[in-house]
Design a protein around this motif. Structure first.
Motif, PDB file in Angstrom:
ATOM      1  N   THR A 149       0.802  -1.217   0.000  1.00 25.28           N
ATOM      2  CA  THR A 149       0.000   0.000   0.000  1.00 25.28           C
ATOM      3  C   THR A 149       0.838   1.271   0.000  1.00 25.28           C
ATOM      4  OG1 THR A 149      -1.737  -1.167   1.222  1.00 25.28           O
ATOM      5  CG2 THR A 149      -1.855   1.240   1.184  1.00 25.28           C
ATOM      6  N   PHE A 150       1.847   1.320   0.856  1.00 28.60           N
ATOM      7  CA  PHE A 150       2.586   2.560   1.050  1.00 28.60           C
ATOM      8  C   PHE A 150       3.903   2.633   0.278  1.00 28.60           C
ATOM      9  CE2 PHE A 150       0.187   2.031   5.139  1.00 28.60           C
ATOM     10  CZ  PHE A 150      -0.775   2.987   4.845  1.00 28.60           C
ATOM     11  N   LEU A 151       4.538   1.502   0.058  1.00 27.66           N
ATOM     12  CA  LEU A 151       5.804   1.510  -0.676  1.00 27.66           C
ATOM     13  C   LEU A 151       5.646   2.097  -2.080  1.00 27.66           C
ATOM     14  CD1 LEU A 151       8.723   0.726  -0.079  1.00 27.66           C
ATOM     15  CD2 LEU A 151       8.292  -1.481  -1.161  1.00 27.66           C
ATOM     16  N   PRO A 152       4.561   1.764  -2.808  1.00 30.63           N
ATOM     17  CA  PRO A 152       4.402   2.342  -4.151  1.00 30.63           C
ATOM     18  C   PRO A 152       4.268   3.864  -4.176  1.00 30.63           C
ATOM     19  CG  PRO A 152       3.015   0.397  -3.919  1.00 30.63           C
ATOM     20  CD  PRO A 152       3.526   0.740  -2.555  1.00 30.63           C
ATOM     21  N   VAL A 153       3.920   4.476  -3.038  1.00 29.54           N
ATOM     22  CA  VAL A 153       3.782   5.936  -3.016  1.00 29.54           C
ATOM     23  C   VAL A 153       4.958   6.602  -2.318  1.00 29.54           C
ATOM     24  CG1 VAL A 153       1.279   5.858  -3.166  1.00 29.54           C
ATOM     25  CG2 VAL A 153       2.346   5.852  -0.912  1.00 29.54           C
ATOM     26  N   GLY A 154       6.059   5.858  -2.165  1.00 25.57           N
ATOM     27  CA  GLY A 154       7.290   6.471  -1.693  1.00 25.57           C
ATOM     28  C   GLY A 154       7.645   6.258  -0.240  1.00 25.57           C
ATOM     29  N   ALA A 155       6.881   5.446   0.492  1.00 28.93           N
ATOM     30  CA  ALA A 155       7.218   5.193   1.894  1.00 28.93           C
ATOM     31  C   ALA A 155       8.515   4.394   2.004  1.00 28.93           C
ATOM     32  CB  ALA A 155       6.087   4.432   2.582  1.00 28.93           C
ATOM     33  N   GLU A 156       9.186   4.549   3.122  1.00 31.08           N
ATOM     34  CA  GLU A 156      10.425   3.798   3.351  1.00 31.08           C
ATOM     35  C   GLU A 156      10.095   2.315   3.479  1.00 31.08           C
ATOM     36  OE1 GLU A 156      14.180   3.686   6.530  1.00 31.08           O
ATOM     37  OE2 GLU A 156      12.619   5.235   6.668  1.00 31.08           O
ATOM     38  N   PRO A 157      10.845   1.446   2.804  1.00 30.92           N
ATOM     39  CA  PRO A 157      10.515   0.011   2.849  1.00 30.92           C
ATOM     40  C   PRO A 157      10.756  -0.603   4.214  1.00 30.92           C
ATOM     41  CG  PRO A 157      12.580   0.371   1.679  1.00 30.92           C
ATOM     42  CD  PRO A 157      11.985   1.727   1.919  1.00 30.92           C
ATOM     43  N   ILE A 158      10.065  -1.700   4.448  1.00 30.76           N
ATOM     44  CA  ILE A 158      10.240  -2.490   5.667  1.00 30.76           C
ATOM     45  C   ILE A 158      10.874  -3.820   5.281  1.00 30.76           C
ATOM     46  CG2 ILE A 158       9.040  -3.775   7.486  1.00 30.76           C
ATOM     47  CD1 ILE A 158       6.968  -1.588   7.601  1.00 30.76           C
ATOM     48  N   ASP A 159      11.911  -4.204   6.007  1.00 34.24           N
ATOM     49  CA  ASP A 159      12.525  -5.522   5.819  1.00 34.24           C
ATOM     50  C   ASP A 159      11.645  -6.529   6.557  1.00 34.24           C
ATOM     51  OD1 ASP A 159      14.050  -7.874   6.035  1.00 34.24           O
ATOM     52  OD2 ASP A 159      15.938  -6.769   6.033  1.00 34.24           O
ATOM     53  N   ILE A 160      10.777  -7.207   5.822  1.00 36.00           N
ATOM     54  CA  ILE A 160       9.792  -8.083   6.457  1.00 36.00           C
ATOM     55  C   ILE A 160      10.443  -9.241   7.212  1.00 36.00           C
ATOM     56  CG2 ILE A 160       7.857  -9.652   6.010  1.00 36.00           C
ATOM     57  CD1 ILE A 160       6.921  -7.734   3.866  1.00 36.00           C
ATOM     58  N   PRO A 161      11.426  -9.962   6.646  1.00 40.68           N
ATOM     59  CA  PRO A 161      12.085 -11.014   7.439  1.00 40.68           C
ATOM     60  C   PRO A 161      12.717 -10.488   8.714  1.00 40.68           C
ATOM     61  CG  PRO A 161      12.550 -11.318   5.111  1.00 40.68           C
ATOM     62  CD  PRO A 161      11.881  -9.981   5.239  1.00 40.68           C
TER      63      PRO A 161
END
Length: 214
Positions: free
Chosen positions: A180-192
């Motif tokens: 939802t947020f990554l495509p609009v420029g949010a900082e990514p989260i390292d899910i693992p």
């Protein structure tokens, strides 16, 4: 190799349902259920639109096949880990979350999760299939493993089902954030990394002295 989007008539007919399901998994993850067209799935699979109707009557049938064939096989790895009753519970849990985080991080399943959440009001059969074939059995297996560890005195008391939900919640948050947020420029989260950190925090709060010593 045949050009993209051209029917793969030289392939065995037995391969085509799998190709359609694999293509549908990608298309649903990218476009959502309502916007996905059979033409899109056919093109991605390299078959004609008419060929799809040889195997699936509706788009809903294709989605059910995506859940059963494209996503549910990952559940077997989860159930195998949880069935290993002889394993040390912290190691069992770390292994489980590592598998789940890997699936979320490396497959299009996150897009499907977003699709189910976003479109379940208009297409409740999507949520029904996802819940019945994936969520319910996975949650039941995790709940049972936690309850067994509590019975052995390794974990603190509490509703094991709620504990199981608290364990997997960060993965869901990570998926929603990425889709939802990554495509609009949010900082990514390292899910693992998020999952690993949460498990260690959860274990520090949940393990009894005997559990921590085992």
């Amino acid at each position: 190799m045949l050009p993209a989007g051209q029917p793969k008539f030289k392939r065995r007919k037995a391969d085509r349902p799998d190709e359609i399901v694999a293509a549908a998994l990608e298309v649903f993850a990218e476009k959502g259920f309502a916007a996905a067209r059979l033409e899109d799935i056919a093109k991605r699979a390299g078959v004609s639109k008419g060929a799809i109707y040889l195997y699936f009557a509706t788009k809903e049938d294709i989605f059910r096949a995506v859940v059963e064939q494209g996503v549910a096989p990952n559940l077997s790895a989860v159930q195998n880990i949880l069935a290993n009753a002889s394993a040390d519970f912290p190691d069992l849990l770390r292994g489980l979350v590592k598998v789940l985080a890997g699936v979320v991080a490396t497959t299009p399943v996150g897009g499907i999760v977003k699709m189910v959440i976003g479109e379940s009001r208009n297409f409740p059969e999507l949520a029904q299939a996802w819940h019945d074939q994936l969520v319910r059995p996975a949650l039941a297996a995790m709940t049972q493993a936690i309850a067994a560890a509590q019975a052995r005195g390794e974990l603190r008391p509490g509703d094991p089902r709620l504990h199981a939900i608290s364990l997997i919640s960060p993965l869901l948050v990570g998926v929603v954030w990425r889709e939802t947020f990554l495509p609009v420029g949010a900082e990514p989260i390292d899910i693992p990394a998020l999952a690993e950190q949460h498990v260690e925090l959860w274990l520090r709060g949940m393990l009894t002295k005997s559990g921590a010593a085992s």
